[in-house]
Scaffold this active site. Sequence first.
Site, short mmCIF file in Angstrom:
data_model
loop_
_atom_site.label_atom_id
_atom_site.label_comp_id
_atom_site.label_asym_id
_atom_site.label_seq_id
_atom_site.Cartn_x
_atom_site.Cartn_y
_atom_site.Cartn_z
N ASP A 16 -25.63 -37.55 -48.96
CA ASP A 16 -26.61 -38.45 -48.04
C ASP A 16 -28.15 -37.98 -48.05
OD1 ASP A 16 -27.26 -38.21 -44.69
OD2 ASP A 16 -27.67 -36.17 -44.70
N ASN A 64 -18.62 -41.89 -39.05
CA ASN A 64 -19.27 -43.09 -39.19
C ASN A 64 -19.08 -44.18 -38.60
OD1 ASN A 64 -19.69 -41.70 -42.99
ND2 ASN A 64 -21.46 -41.18 -41.13
C1 FPP Z 1 -24.85 -41.71 -46.37
O1 FPP Z 1 -26.54 -41.91 -45.90
C2 FPP Z 1 -23.80 -42.32 -46.81
C3 FPP Z 1 -22.75 -42.85 -46.03
C4 FPP Z 1 -22.21 -42.58 -45.00
C5 FPP Z 1 -21.84 -43.70 -47.21
C6 FPP Z 1 -21.70 -43.10 -48.94
C7 FPP Z 1 -21.30 -44.32 -48.72
C8 FPP Z 1 -21.32 -45.27 -50.41
C9 FPP Z 1 -22.44 -43.73 -51.36
C10 FPP Z 1 -20.82 -45.58 -51.15
C11 FPP Z 1 -19.64 -45.12 -52.21
C12 FPP Z 1 -18.75 -44.91 -52.27
C13 FPP Z 1 -17.97 -44.22 -52.79
C14 FPP Z 1 -16.32 -44.49 -52.68
C15 FPP Z 1 -18.78 -43.55 -54.37
P1 FPP Z 1 -27.52 -42.11 -44.56
O2 FPP Z 1 -27.02 -43.74 -44.02
O3 FPP Z 1 -26.35 -41.21 -44.06
O4 FPP Z 1 -28.13 -42.07 -44.44
P2 FPP Z 1 -29.45 -41.14 -43.21
O5 FPP Z 1 -28.56 -39.93 -43.13
O6 FPP Z 1 -30.30 -41.62 -44.15
O7 FPP Z 1 -28.88 -42.30 -42.50
#
Ligand code: FPP
Length: 238
Positions: A16, A64
């Site tokens: 996250d 998401n």
């Molecule tokens: C959460 O950050 C992250 C995600 C929704 C996407 C995670 C995906 C990757 C790291 C791509 C890699 C893929 C694999 C299969 C390893 P957020 O957007 O919720 O952050 P925030 O809470 O700060 O908005």
Amino acid sequence: MLLSEKIPAHVGIIMDGNGRWAELRGLPRIEGHRRGSERAREIIAAAMEVGIKTLTLYAFSIENWQRPKPEVTTLMKLLEIYLRNEFNEFMEKGIVFRTIGETWRLPDNIQALITEMEARTAGNTGMTLIAALSYGGRNEIIRAVKKLVSSGIDPDKITEDSFDSFLDTAGLPSPDLIIRTSGERRISNFLLWQGAYSEFYFADTLWPDFTKDEFYEALHDYQMRERRFGAVPLRAKP
Ligand code: FPP
């Protein structure tokens, strides 16, 4: 120093904080996801190095899908690039790649890629890497219940083990440790059934900044804990 005999067999990670990482730097959110995917590569290697057998990464939750369409579209592009880039690496490292979640909702090209990766890595003998994609714990449980009912099983025969076999994670061990980055202290629908006895480690670091050293710190913290699974400590007198 990590104790080799107390390495968790299965670690789950809620990656996250990508969006916030980018926003703090005045960058587009997708840049945070791109950096996040680089971090995922580093942590996968670190997990293999210490002998973790199963690693589950929460890459895209079922919730998401509700994000603005441009972010979802770019995340899917990034996911495709990531998987294409890593495919050979997974083969070289002997990684078994699996997914959990409603993967049939993903774009067709990603579904085809996943099917190929799951098939081609199935015979590998290294770490099992599970990508939770379009995944939600409650959704997984409801799907399992539906499969269970349609199997016509005698209700008296339903046990925790038999129920387990209807989940997306069938055949996999429960996570010993679940790590969440970015300072949030919630489970957010991740491995709800499987995490019943998991230890939790919450890091304030945003995922793109979560280094291998901090990952090892989480493992070290886990090793210091005493897991009792609802029983009494071993040293306790009856
Ligand atoms: C959460 O950050 C992250 C995600 C929704 C996407 C995670 C995906 C990757 C790291 C791509 C890699 C893929 C694999 C299969 C390893 P957020 O957007 O919720 O952050 P925030 O809470 O700060 O908005």
